[in-house]
Design a protein around this motif. Structure first.
Motif, PDB file in Angstrom:
ATOM      1  N   PRO A 127       1.613   1.148  -3.363  1.00 16.66           N
ATOM      2  CA  PRO A 127       1.242   2.567  -3.304  1.00 16.66           C
ATOM      3  C   PRO A 127       2.289   3.361  -2.527  1.00 16.66           C
ATOM      4  CG  PRO A 127      -0.672   1.188  -2.865  1.00 16.66           C
ATOM      5  CD  PRO A 127       0.514   0.267  -2.896  1.00 16.66           C
ATOM      6  N   ASN A 128       2.537   4.596  -2.959  1.00 18.46           N
ATOM      7  CA  ASN A 128       3.629   5.365  -2.359  1.00 18.46           C
ATOM      8  C   ASN A 128       3.273   6.009  -1.018  1.00 18.46           C
ATOM      9  OD1 ASN A 128       1.985   7.467  -3.159  1.00 18.46           O
ATOM     10  ND2 ASN A 128       3.386   8.228  -4.738  1.00 18.46           N
ATOM     11  N   ASP A 129       2.049   5.788  -0.523  1.00 18.62           N
ATOM     12  CA  ASP A 129       1.677   6.300   0.799  1.00 18.62           C
ATOM     13  C   ASP A 129       1.494   5.170   1.813  1.00 18.62           C
ATOM     14  OD1 ASP A 129      -0.594   5.225  -0.306  1.00 18.62           O
ATOM     15  OD2 ASP A 129      -1.919   6.862   0.287  1.00 18.62           O
ATOM     16  N   ILE A 130       2.042   3.993   1.502  1.00 20.06           N
ATOM     17  CA  ILE A 130       1.951   2.834   2.393  1.00 20.06           C
ATOM     18  C   ILE A 130       3.356   2.327   2.709  1.00 20.06           C
ATOM     19  CG2 ILE A 130       1.134   0.449   2.616  1.00 20.06           C
ATOM     20  CD1 ILE A 130      -1.198   1.141   0.859  1.00 20.06           C
ATOM     21  N   LEU A 131       3.590   1.945   3.951  1.00 19.60           N
ATOM     22  CA  LEU A 131       4.888   1.417   4.343  1.00 19.60           C
ATOM     23  C   LEU A 131       5.090   0.007   3.802  1.00 19.60           C
ATOM     24  CD1 LEU A 131       5.156   2.388   8.137  1.00 19.60           C
ATOM     25  CD2 LEU A 131       5.635   3.781   6.123  1.00 19.60           C
ATOM     26  N   VAL A 132       6.325  -0.313   3.468  1.00 19.03           N
ATOM     27  CA  VAL A 132       6.661  -1.691   3.118  1.00 19.03           C
ATOM     28  C   VAL A 132       6.358  -2.606   4.304  1.00 19.03           C
ATOM     29  CG1 VAL A 132       8.528  -3.275   2.498  1.00 19.03           C
ATOM     30  CG2 VAL A 132       8.432  -0.990   1.474  1.00 19.03           C
ATOM     31  N   LEU A 133       6.616  -2.117   5.503  1.00 17.17           N
ATOM     32  CA  LEU A 133       6.349  -2.907   6.699  1.00 17.17           C
ATOM     33  C   LEU A 133       4.886  -3.322   6.805  1.00 17.17           C
ATOM     34  CD1 LEU A 133       8.455  -1.183   9.529  1.00 17.17           C
ATOM     35  CD2 LEU A 133       8.892  -3.363   8.396  1.00 17.17           C
ATOM     36  N   SER A 134       3.998  -2.533   6.220  1.00 14.67           N
ATOM     37  CA  SER A 134       2.576  -2.879   6.223  1.00 14.67           C
ATOM     38  C   SER A 134       2.188  -3.686   4.990  1.00 14.67           C
ATOM     39  CB  SER A 134       1.721  -1.604   6.286  1.00 14.67           C
ATOM     40  OG  SER A 134       1.986  -0.872   7.450  1.00 14.67           O
ATOM     41  N   ALA A 135       2.649  -3.238   3.818  1.00 12.82           N
ATOM     42  CA  ALA A 135       2.210  -3.846   2.557  1.00 12.82           C
ATOM     43  C   ALA A 135       2.777  -5.240   2.336  1.00 12.82           C
ATOM     44  CB  ALA A 135       2.593  -2.939   1.383  1.00 12.82           C
ATOM     45  N   LYS A 136       3.964  -5.529   2.855  1.00 13.25           N
ATOM     46  CA  LYS A 136       4.628  -6.803   2.561  1.00 13.25           C
ATOM     47  C   LYS A 136       4.673  -7.735   3.770  1.00 13.25           C
ATOM     48  CE  LYS A 136       5.866  -7.315  -0.977  1.00 13.25           C
ATOM     49  NZ  LYS A 136       5.103  -7.715  -2.193  1.00 13.25           N
ATOM     50  N   ARG A 137       3.751  -7.560   4.678  1.00  6.87           N
ATOM     51  CA  ARG A 137       3.691  -8.442   5.848  1.00  6.87           C
ATOM     52  C   ARG A 137       3.299  -9.853   5.413  1.00  6.87           C
ATOM     53  NH1 ARG A 137       0.014  -7.277  11.277  1.00  6.87           N
ATOM     54  NH2 ARG A 137       0.873  -8.984  12.557  1.00  6.87           N
ATOM     55  N   ASP A 138       4.164 -10.818   5.685  1.00  5.63           N
ATOM     56  CA  ASP A 138       3.925 -12.208   5.277  1.00  5.63           C
ATOM     57  C   ASP A 138       4.815 -13.116   6.131  1.00  5.63           C
ATOM     58  OD1 ASP A 138       4.151 -14.770   3.917  1.00  5.63           O
ATOM     59  OD2 ASP A 138       3.243 -13.799   2.167  1.00  5.63           O
ATOM     60  N   ARG A 139       4.224 -13.943   6.957  1.00  7.13           N
ATOM     61  CA  ARG A 139       4.995 -14.773   7.887  1.00  7.13           C
ATOM     62  C   ARG A 139       5.865 -15.810   7.174  1.00  7.13           C
ATOM     63  NH1 ARG A 139       0.071 -14.309  10.809  1.00  7.13           N
ATOM     64  NH2 ARG A 139       0.351 -13.281  12.836  1.00  7.13           N
ATOM     65  N   LEU A 140       5.463 -16.236   5.996  1.00  9.60           N
ATOM     66  CA  LEU A 140       6.213 -17.266   5.287  1.00  9.60           C
ATOM     67  C   LEU A 140       7.365 -16.677   4.490  1.00  9.60           C
ATOM     68  CD1 LEU A 140       3.358 -19.591   3.960  1.00  9.60           C
ATOM     69  CD2 LEU A 140       4.857 -19.961   5.919  1.00  9.60           C
ATOM     70  N   GLN A 141       7.116 -15.560   3.829  1.00 11.90           N
ATOM     71  CA  GLN A 141       8.127 -15.006   2.936  1.00 11.90           C
ATOM     72  C   GLN A 141       8.994 -13.924   3.572  1.00 11.90           C
ATOM     73  OE1 GLN A 141       6.698 -14.626  -1.304  1.00 11.90           O
ATOM     74  NE2 GLN A 141       4.706 -14.755  -0.307  1.00 11.90           N
ATOM     75  N   HIS A 142       8.413 -13.186   4.537  1.00 12.40           N
ATOM     76  CA  HIS A 142       9.147 -12.079   5.155  1.00 12.40           C
ATOM     77  C   HIS A 142       8.881 -12.097   6.661  1.00 12.40           C
ATOM     78  CE1 HIS A 142       7.318 -10.513   1.234  1.00 12.40           C
ATOM     79  NE2 HIS A 142       8.550 -10.915   0.912  1.00 12.40           N
ATOM     80  N   SER A 143       9.272 -13.151   7.323  1.00  7.98           N
ATOM     81  CA  SER A 143       8.951 -13.297   8.748  1.00  7.98           C
ATOM     82  C   SER A 143       9.611 -12.215   9.599  1.00  7.98           C
ATOM     83  CB  SER A 143       9.377 -14.678   9.248  1.00  7.98           C
ATOM     84  OG  SER A 143      10.785 -14.823   9.205  1.00  7.98           O
TER      85      SER A 143
END
Length: 380
Positions: free
Chosen positions: A125-141
């Motif tokens: 969604p265009n009103d959400i930060l990538v920093l919030s939407a893609k939080r994942d310790r395994l893939q994007h630590s």
């Protein structure tokens, strides 16, 4: 992780435009300047970004842009965020010059996947930060670093009551002491009660030691039930100290504002130190309400603790006594012309500071009338 660089603007091109030109920060920062230069606003930008990243706050401004530099050990992160009409139109993150993610105003972009070692496309969604939407310790630590930083930013408006008028219900305090309820880091009751539950007498002793150092000698600190006229039937509790040479405890409701501010900050500071986690401490109007001697003692205590525990510290003031107490290495001088705020530090203007130090004047004179000009030079 600490902030090393910040550039910010809101409502660009509109009547209410406000811009902060690139400013560099270190571990300890004293933001100084005359009234209305933007000291509190700069601190608000820092704490606001933390709330945005942490998910505590939704997008606040219709039109704003951040460019922020962070460092963690030897790594350098560069984060860019642009928002227009409540929509994220650009968001990018780089690590040591290498792109980690980027997105456009449709919410589409690509992100580096650490597990598969490749870029993967995404659509959010265009009103959400990538920093919030893609939080994942395994893939994007690497994103976790930002949530850790944001969750540990603490903002204290020292010039306010700091919650002196807030009382707690006795059952709330008991639940906190027993670890049976969630903790609100903004409430002094919660911080003290959880601290005492974790470290007991050691926590109290540390608080009392700091209070004595600040000129408030006390033999006890704690939370107890209090009776307030007109509120019969309510089980209310308040924080108290037992001052030396007084027969009865002094509850927060009758403490001086200065004493309560000192007590509150000492409780918060010791909780962070005992916890042993990194912190970003942001304090607006540092020393407000304290006399000269206590303000100086408090600032020195704060700097010493933050350096000892590797906290990043941001303070703002226009108080000459505080300015004279803090080394010029930590200064960040703001000057505003119209909607543009610029900053001068020893790192971006070493010659200016060397020339001033040669004069042998008080720190306060660095930006007082006739000494410092907005053009980053000394007036003779």
């Amino acid at each position: 992780m600490i902030i090393t660089r910040l550039q910010y603007e809101e409502y660009s091109g509109e009547e209410q435009e406000w811009r902060l030109a690139t400013v560099d920060f270190s571990e300890i920062n004293l933001i100084v300047g005359k009234n209305s230069t933007g000291k509190s606003r700069v601190l608000g930008v820092i704490s606001g970004l933390a709330r945005l990243v942490d998910g505590q706050q939704k997008i606040l401004y219709d039109n704003c842009a951040y460019e922020v530099g962070f460092s963690r050990d030897q790594d350098v992160f560069e984060y860019l965020l642009k928002i227009k009409k409540g929509v994220v139109i650009d968001e990018r993150l780089r690590l040591n010059g290498k792109e980690l993610f980027s997105r456009d105003e449709q919410g589409e972009g690509r992100i580096w996947n650490e597990k598969t070692q490749e870029f993967l496309e995404f659509s959010i969604p265009n009103d959400i930060l990538v920093l919030s939407a893609k939080r994942d310790r395994l893939q994007h630590s690497y994103i976790e670093n930002f949530h850790t930083w944001a969750g540990r930013v603490r903002f204290y408006p020292f010039g306010t009551s700091l919650g002196r008028e807030q009382l707690a219900q006795v059952p709330e305090v008991i639940a906190l002491l027993n670890g049976e309820s969630a903790m609100d880091h903004s409430r002094l009751f919660d911080v003290y009660s959880r601290g005492f539950a974790l470290w007991e007498e050691d926590y109290d002793k540390a608080i009392l030691k700091d209070l004595e150092l600040l000129g408030y000698p006390c033999t006890d600190v704690g939370v107890d039930q209090i009776n307030i006229k007109g509120m019969k039937g309510f089980q209310l509790a308040a924080i108290y100290v037992h001052e030396v040479n007084l027969k009865s405890p002094t509850f927060q409701t009758v403490m001086s504002q200065g004493m309560f501010r000192a007590l509150g900050m000492v409780i918060h500071l010791n909780y962070a130190c005992f916890l042993g986690e990194s912190r970003t401490v942001v304090i607006d109007d540092i020393g407000e309400g304290l006399d000269f001697e206590r303000a100086c003692l408090f600032v020195n205590l704060l700097i010493d603790r933050c350096q000892e525990h590797q906290f990043q510290l941001f303070m703002s003031t226009n108080d000459r006594f505080v300015m004279n107490e803090v080394d010029l290495d930590h200064w960040c001088i703001l000057h505003r012309e119209g909607s543009l705020v610029q900053a001068t530090t020893k790192r971006n203007s070493p010659e200016l500071f060397r020339e001033f130090e040669f004069l042998g004047l008080n720190n306060f004179d660095l930006f007082s009338a006739g000494i410092f000009s907005a053009e980053r030079g000394l007036r003779h």
